[in-house]
Design a protein around this motif. Structure first.
Motif, PDB file in Angstrom:
ATOM      1  N   GLY A  66      95.711   3.107  70.774  1.00  0.00           N
ATOM      2  CA  GLY A  66      96.158   2.577  69.492  1.00  0.00           C
ATOM      3  C   GLY A  66      97.666   2.650  69.352  1.00  0.00           C
ATOM      4  O   GLY A  66      98.360   3.310  70.131  1.00  0.00           O
ATOM      5  N   GLY A  67      98.160   1.940  68.338  1.00  0.00           N
ATOM      6  CA  GLY A  67      99.595   1.929  68.091  1.00  0.00           C
ATOM      7  C   GLY A  67     100.159   0.536  67.963  1.00  0.00           C
ATOM      8  O   GLY A  67     101.230   0.346  67.387  1.00  0.00           O
ATOM      9  N   ILE A  68      99.452  -0.453  68.527  1.00  0.00           N
ATOM     10  CA  ILE A  68      99.844  -1.850  68.358  1.00  0.00           C
ATOM     11  C   ILE A  68      98.629  -2.617  67.846  1.00  0.00           C
ATOM     12  O   ILE A  68      97.497  -2.282  68.186  1.00  0.00           O
ATOM     13  CB  ILE A  68     100.380  -2.471  69.668  1.00  0.00           C
ATOM     14  CG1 ILE A  68      99.378  -2.318  70.812  1.00  0.00           C
ATOM     15  CG2 ILE A  68     101.715  -1.880  70.049  1.00  0.00           C
ATOM     16  CD1 ILE A  68      99.814  -2.970  72.109  1.00  0.00           C
ATOM     17  N   PRO A  69      98.838  -3.638  67.012  1.00  0.00           N
ATOM     18  CA  PRO A  69      97.700  -4.392  66.461  1.00  0.00           C
ATOM     19  C   PRO A  69      96.826  -5.002  67.560  1.00  0.00           C
ATOM     20  O   PRO A  69      97.314  -5.392  68.622  1.00  0.00           O
ATOM     21  CB  PRO A  69      98.385  -5.479  65.620  1.00  0.00           C
ATOM     22  CG  PRO A  69      99.736  -4.930  65.294  1.00  0.00           C
ATOM     23  CD  PRO A  69     100.131  -4.097  66.467  1.00  0.00           C
TER      24      PRO A  69
ATOM     25  N   LYS B  52     103.197   1.146  78.554  1.00  0.00           N
ATOM     26  CA  LYS B  52     102.264   0.660  77.533  1.00  0.00           C
ATOM     27  C   LYS B  52     100.939   1.409  77.619  1.00  0.00           C
ATOM     28  O   LYS B  52     100.364   1.804  76.592  1.00  0.00           O
ATOM     29  CB  LYS B  52     102.027  -0.840  77.712  1.00  0.00           C
ATOM     30  CG  LYS B  52     101.100  -1.421  76.656  1.00  0.00           C
ATOM     31  CD  LYS B  52     100.478  -2.732  77.083  1.00  0.00           C
ATOM     32  CE  LYS B  52      99.390  -3.161  76.112  1.00  0.00           C
ATOM     33  NZ  LYS B  52      98.644  -4.335  76.573  1.00  0.00           N
ATOM     34  N   LYS B  53     100.462   1.631  78.821  1.00  0.00           N
ATOM     35  CA  LYS B  53      99.194   2.325  79.000  1.00  0.00           C
ATOM     36  C   LYS B  53      99.271   3.757  78.501  1.00  0.00           C
ATOM     37  O   LYS B  53      98.333   4.279  77.899  1.00  0.00           O
ATOM     38  CB  LYS B  53      98.792   2.298  80.475  1.00  0.00           C
ATOM     39  CG  LYS B  53      97.419   2.898  80.752  1.00  0.00           C
ATOM     40  CD  LYS B  53      97.047   2.773  82.214  1.00  0.00           C
ATOM     41  CE  LYS B  53      95.673   3.376  82.480  1.00  0.00           C
ATOM     42  NZ  LYS B  53      95.289   3.258  83.910  1.00  0.00           N
TER      43      LYS B  53
ATOM     44  N   ASN C 200      97.433  12.090  76.274  1.00  0.00           N
ATOM     45  CA  ASN C 200      97.813  10.935  77.077  1.00  0.00           C
ATOM     46  C   ASN C 200      99.289  10.571  76.862  1.00  0.00           C
ATOM     47  O   ASN C 200     100.004  10.274  77.825  1.00  0.00           O
ATOM     48  CB  ASN C 200      96.925   9.747  76.721  1.00  0.00           C
ATOM     49  CG  ASN C 200      97.104   8.573  77.658  1.00  0.00           C
ATOM     50  OD1 ASN C 200      96.775   8.652  78.830  1.00  0.00           O
ATOM     51  ND2 ASN C 200      97.649   7.469  77.145  1.00  0.00           N
ATOM     52  N   GLN C 201      99.742  10.605  75.629  1.00  0.00           N
ATOM     53  CA  GLN C 201     101.127  10.232  75.335  1.00  0.00           C
ATOM     54  C   GLN C 201     102.130  11.251  75.865  1.00  0.00           C
ATOM     55  O   GLN C 201     103.250  10.886  76.223  1.00  0.00           O
ATOM     56  CB  GLN C 201     101.312  10.059  73.829  1.00  0.00           C
ATOM     57  CG  GLN C 201     100.680   8.803  73.261  1.00  0.00           C
ATOM     58  CD  GLN C 201     100.986   8.612  71.799  1.00  0.00           C
ATOM     59  OE1 GLN C 201     101.040   9.564  71.022  1.00  0.00           O
ATOM     60  NE2 GLN C 201     101.206   7.377  71.385  1.00  0.00           N
ATOM     61  N   ASN C 202     101.745  12.523  75.914  1.00  0.00           N
ATOM     62  CA  ASN C 202     102.685  13.586  76.285  1.00  0.00           C
ATOM     63  C   ASN C 202     102.341  14.248  77.612  1.00  0.00           C
ATOM     64  O   ASN C 202     102.774  15.373  77.873  1.00  0.00           O
ATOM     65  CB  ASN C 202     102.724  14.647  75.178  1.00  0.00           C
ATOM     66  CG  ASN C 202     103.184  14.089  73.841  1.00  0.00           C
ATOM     67  OD1 ASN C 202     104.362  13.835  73.625  1.00  0.00           O
ATOM     68  ND2 ASN C 202     102.241  13.883  72.935  1.00  0.00           N
ATOM     69  N   SER C 203     101.589  13.551  78.443  1.00  0.00           N
ATOM     70  CA  SER C 203     101.147  14.145  79.712  1.00  0.00           C
ATOM     71  C   SER C 203     102.319  14.560  80.600  1.00  0.00           C
ATOM     72  O   SER C 203     102.225  15.523  81.357  1.00  0.00           O
ATOM     73  CB  SER C 203     100.246  13.169  80.456  1.00  0.00           C
ATOM     74  OG  SER C 203     100.924  11.932  80.675  1.00  0.00           O
ATOM     75  N   HIS C 204     103.437  13.834  80.500  1.00  0.00           N
ATOM     76  CA  HIS C 204     104.602  14.147  81.340  1.00  0.00           C
ATOM     77  C   HIS C 204     105.377  15.355  80.831  1.00  0.00           C
ATOM     78  O   HIS C 204     106.243  15.882  81.544  1.00  0.00           O
ATOM     79  CB  HIS C 204     105.532  12.931  81.395  1.00  0.00           C
ATOM     80  CG  HIS C 204     106.067  12.511  80.071  1.00  0.00           C
ATOM     81  ND1 HIS C 204     105.247  12.095  79.038  1.00  0.00           N
ATOM     82  CD2 HIS C 204     107.337  12.433  79.591  1.00  0.00           C
ATOM     83  CE1 HIS C 204     105.981  11.779  77.982  1.00  0.00           C
ATOM     84  NE2 HIS C 204     107.241  11.977  78.290  1.00  0.00           N
TER      85      HIS C 204
ATOM     86  N   ILE D 232     108.000  -4.362  77.934  1.00  0.00           N
ATOM     87  CA  ILE D 232     107.596  -2.971  78.160  1.00  0.00           C
ATOM     88  C   ILE D 232     106.831  -2.885  79.472  1.00  0.00           C
ATOM     89  O   ILE D 232     105.946  -3.697  79.740  1.00  0.00           O
ATOM     90  CB  ILE D 232     106.715  -2.465  77.006  1.00  0.00           C
ATOM     91  CG1 ILE D 232     107.475  -2.545  75.675  1.00  0.00           C
ATOM     92  CG2 ILE D 232     106.261  -1.029  77.248  1.00  0.00           C
ATOM     93  CD1 ILE D 232     106.652  -2.110  74.483  1.00  0.00           C
ATOM     94  N   ASP D 233     107.195  -1.917  80.273  1.00  0.00           N
ATOM     95  CA  ASP D 233     106.515  -1.713  81.546  1.00  0.00           C
ATOM     96  C   ASP D 233     105.026  -1.416  81.311  1.00  0.00           C
ATOM     97  O   ASP D 233     104.680  -0.665  80.392  1.00  0.00           O
ATOM     98  CB  ASP D 233     107.168  -0.546  82.297  1.00  0.00           C
ATOM     99  CG  ASP D 233     106.621  -0.391  83.698  1.00  0.00           C
ATOM    100  OD1 ASP D 233     105.665   0.400  83.875  1.00  0.00           O
ATOM    101  OD2 ASP D 233     107.134  -1.066  84.608  1.00  0.00           O
TER     102      ASP D 233
END
Length: 352
Positions: free
Chosen positions: A82-85, A75-76, A194-198, A70-71
């Motif tokens: 959160g989202g990965i352990p 990932k950032k 943050n996840q949907n900023s684009h 993953i780029d």
């Protein structure tokens, strides 16, 4: 006699070893020397356990069990909050790359989504399995697929945190008998932003109705959807109300085909538990159904909207240790009252 026979046997072994060593030396002297390939001849192919396809949309059954990269920028954006352990994230930081295994359940969900008719009601998928079998990582893979295909992401990394470790709670000023988690609501809105900023700058994502927060503060119809997000972040008092409005707006926008929405909730069964660590002013522990942040996320898993997908996971770790049920099946974790066909929270669904 015994000593001599042993000595002779040992002597015989020594002679055999000497003879064998001579044979090996002679054989090795006859092997031609191999020249190492030059740097120009070596194309540095990827190891068999790595996939050359780093796009989830291109992953197929022949990639099962392989790892893809993953780029860092993706990932950032997806997993900053959160989202990965945590243990996996620490390993990623150690090796300076994020490699995720391509699992069969993730491939199955993505295959279903590729063939889904999004004009119909939102399809629901329920991930279940024993503790530590990769449910959260499977959801992270599907989340990456949704991001790559321009879905608006509604992601709850681990719902039990709200009820086990609340940052702050207070009585809801607008709903009697209910409790707010204002700081947790703000944190989730920041995660959503943050996840949907684009996508939030898209003019198609505009508010479908007026939302009145106070006599002076109103988000009018036609305003950018991002205004509701910013309202909740800047005005902590209304953060939970903003989440409720945001999720209702996303359902309407999806129905109007202005966007596609993917809902991903890890530890979904905590919503139907009967215990939390949240207490009222009278020191009474309240169930999740009396926490205002619960209702909007349960509501968006209903099948009363289209142009989207819902992926939830059930896990025994979501419950408090004393209440764990020693099962990993949805019926045991959600409870028979939730699994009933008449209950629109969980049926129908595709178990994975």
């Amino acid at each position: 006699m015994i000593g001599k026979s042993v000595f002779r046997a040992l002597n015989g072994k020594q002679e055999v070893v000497k003879r064998c060593s001579k044979i090996v030396i002679r054989a090795s002297s006859t092997v031609p020397q191999m020249s190492l390939p030059s740097s120009s001849e070596n194309s540095n192919p990827l190891p068999f356990f790595r996939s050359i396809q780093n796009s989830p949309s291109l992953h197929a059954s022949n990639n099962s069990g392989q790892f893809y990269t993953i780029d860092p920028s993706i990932k950032k954006q997806l997993f900053l909050y959160g989202g990965i352990p945590k243990t996996f994230d620490e390993l990623c930081n150690t090796f300076k790359e994020t490699c995720m295994m391509i699992r069969e359940p993730a491939l199955e969900i993505m295959d279903y989504m590729k063939s889904t008719n999004f004009n119909n009601a939102a399809t629901r998928y329920c991930l279940y399995g024993k503790i530590g079998t990769g449910k959260s990582m499977t959801m992270a893979h599907v989340l990456h697929y949704g991001f790559e295909n321009s879905f608006v992401i509604v992601h709850v990394p681990w719902a039990p945190y709200w009820y086990k470790f609340p940052k702050e709670y207070s009585d809801c000023p607008t709903k009697e008998g209910m409790v707010d988690l204002p700081l947790d609501a703000v944190a989730w809105l920041i995660h959503f932003k943050n996840q949907n900023s684009h996508l939030l700058a898209d003019p198609n994502l505009s508010v479908c109705q007026d939302w009145e927060w106070s006599k002076r503060e109103i988000t009018k119809k036609g305003a950018p959807l991002a205004e509701i997000v910013e309202m909740g972040i800047n005005r902590v008092k209304y953060s939970t109300n903003c989440i409720e409005a945001l999720l209702q707006e996303l359902k309407q926008l999806s129905d109007l085909k202005r966007c596609k929405t993917i809902v991903v909730i890890d530890g979904f069964n905590i919503f139907f538990s009967d215990k939390t660590k949240i207490k009222t002013a009278a020191f009474e522990k309240i169930p999740p159904k009396r926490v205002t942040i619960t209702s909007p996320f349960v509501d968006i898993t209903k099948q009363d909207w289209s142009n989207g997908a819902v992926i939830v996971s059930v896990d025994d770790l979501a419950f408090f240790r004393k209440d764990q049920r020693n099962t990993h099946y949805p019926r045991g974790l959600l409870g028979p009252e939730v699994i009933l066909p008449s209950n629109q929270f969980s049926a129908p669904q595709i178990p994975i």
